[in-house]
Design a protein around this motif. Sequence first.
Motif, mmCIF file in Angstrom:
data_model
loop_
_atom_site.group_PDB
_atom_site.id
_atom_site.type_symbol
_atom_site.label_atom_id
_atom_site.label_comp_id
_atom_site.label_asym_id
_atom_site.label_seq_id
_atom_site.Cartn_x
_atom_site.Cartn_y
_atom_site.Cartn_z
ATOM 1 N N THR A 1 0.822 -1.207 0.000
ATOM 2 C CA THR A 1 0.000 0.000 0.000
ATOM 3 C C THR A 1 0.854 1.255 0.000
ATOM 4 O O THR A 1 2.018 1.228 0.385
ATOM 5 C CB THR A 1 -0.923 0.038 1.234
ATOM 6 O OG1 THR A 1 -0.100 0.067 2.397
ATOM 7 C CG2 THR A 1 -1.836 -1.154 1.284
ATOM 8 N N LYS A 2 0.263 2.347 -0.423
ATOM 9 C CA LYS A 2 0.944 3.646 -0.418
ATOM 10 C C LYS A 2 0.092 4.643 0.353
ATOM 11 O O LYS A 2 -0.091 5.779 -0.063
ATOM 12 C CB LYS A 2 1.193 4.106 -1.842
ATOM 13 C CG LYS A 2 2.113 3.171 -2.596
ATOM 14 C CD LYS A 2 2.444 3.723 -3.948
ATOM 15 C CE LYS A 2 3.119 2.759 -4.802
ATOM 16 N NZ LYS A 2 4.331 2.367 -4.831
ATOM 17 N N VAL A 3 -0.431 4.194 1.485
ATOM 18 C CA VAL A 3 -1.352 4.992 2.281
ATOM 19 C C VAL A 3 -0.635 6.097 3.061
ATOM 20 O O VAL A 3 -1.151 7.196 3.203
ATOM 21 C CB VAL A 3 -2.131 4.073 3.255
ATOM 22 C CG1 VAL A 3 -3.010 4.872 4.187
ATOM 23 C CG2 VAL A 3 -2.951 3.069 2.482
ATOM 24 N N MET A 4 0.564 5.823 3.531
ATOM 25 C CA MET A 4 1.247 6.776 4.408
ATOM 26 C C MET A 4 1.726 8.007 3.641
ATOM 27 O O MET A 4 2.357 7.904 2.593
ATOM 28 C CB MET A 4 2.424 6.128 5.115
ATOM 29 C CG MET A 4 3.045 7.038 6.139
ATOM 30 S SD MET A 4 4.199 6.167 7.171
ATOM 31 C CE MET A 4 4.926 7.558 8.004
ATOM 32 N N VAL A 5 1.410 9.159 4.195
ATOM 33 C CA VAL A 5 1.863 10.435 3.659
ATOM 34 C C VAL A 5 2.816 11.065 4.675
ATOM 35 O O VAL A 5 2.837 10.665 5.835
ATOM 36 C CB VAL A 5 0.664 11.381 3.387
ATOM 37 C CG1 VAL A 5 -0.244 10.789 2.322
ATOM 38 C CG2 VAL A 5 -0.110 11.659 4.656
ATOM 39 N N PRO A 6 3.612 12.050 4.268
ATOM 40 C CA PRO A 6 4.494 12.715 5.235
ATOM 41 C C PRO A 6 3.691 13.300 6.390
ATOM 42 O O PRO A 6 2.539 13.704 6.229
ATOM 43 C CB PRO A 6 5.150 13.829 4.413
ATOM 44 C CG PRO A 6 5.014 13.403 2.996
ATOM 45 C CD PRO A 6 3.747 12.602 2.925
ATOM 46 N N ILE A 7 4.310 13.350 7.551
ATOM 47 C CA ILE A 7 3.661 13.905 8.742
ATOM 48 C C ILE A 7 4.317 15.251 9.029
ATOM 49 O O ILE A 7 5.434 15.321 9.554
ATOM 50 C CB ILE A 7 3.797 12.953 9.943
ATOM 51 C CG1 ILE A 7 3.214 11.586 9.586
ATOM 52 C CG2 ILE A 7 3.114 13.538 11.168
ATOM 53 C CD1 ILE A 7 3.461 10.510 10.615
ATOM 54 N N ALA A 8 3.636 16.326 8.677
ATOM 55 C CA ALA A 8 4.195 17.677 8.768
ATOM 56 C C ALA A 8 4.573 18.079 10.195
ATOM 57 O O ALA A 8 5.504 18.857 10.390
ATOM 58 C CB ALA A 8 3.208 18.684 8.180
#
Length: 105
Positions: free
Chosen positions: A83-90
Amino acid sequence: MRTAPLAALALALTAGGCSESGLSPEAERGRQVYLAHCIACHNTDPAQPGAVGPPLRGSSRELLEAKVLNGTYPPGYTPKRPTKVMVPIAAVTPTDVGALADYLR
């Protein structure tokens, strides 16, 4: 009464940076980062798989920096899940990632 030496010992341990969890101050900071930002998808126990994310125990700092800060994988890394669910956490800083790596070590 011999409470004064015990009180002095307790104060010394507290001042020495020991946490209730037995972690170093840096790893304890990483634990706080993990609890604040990671457990929504990963397990509260970083050695166990989460509902969405894989176990994170032992993750390298390089991997954490790439995923948490940039939403990518380091060159040559094979993801545990497709999966590619994770996005950067600002809200997480590079300093936080270092502490997180210490906690997950």
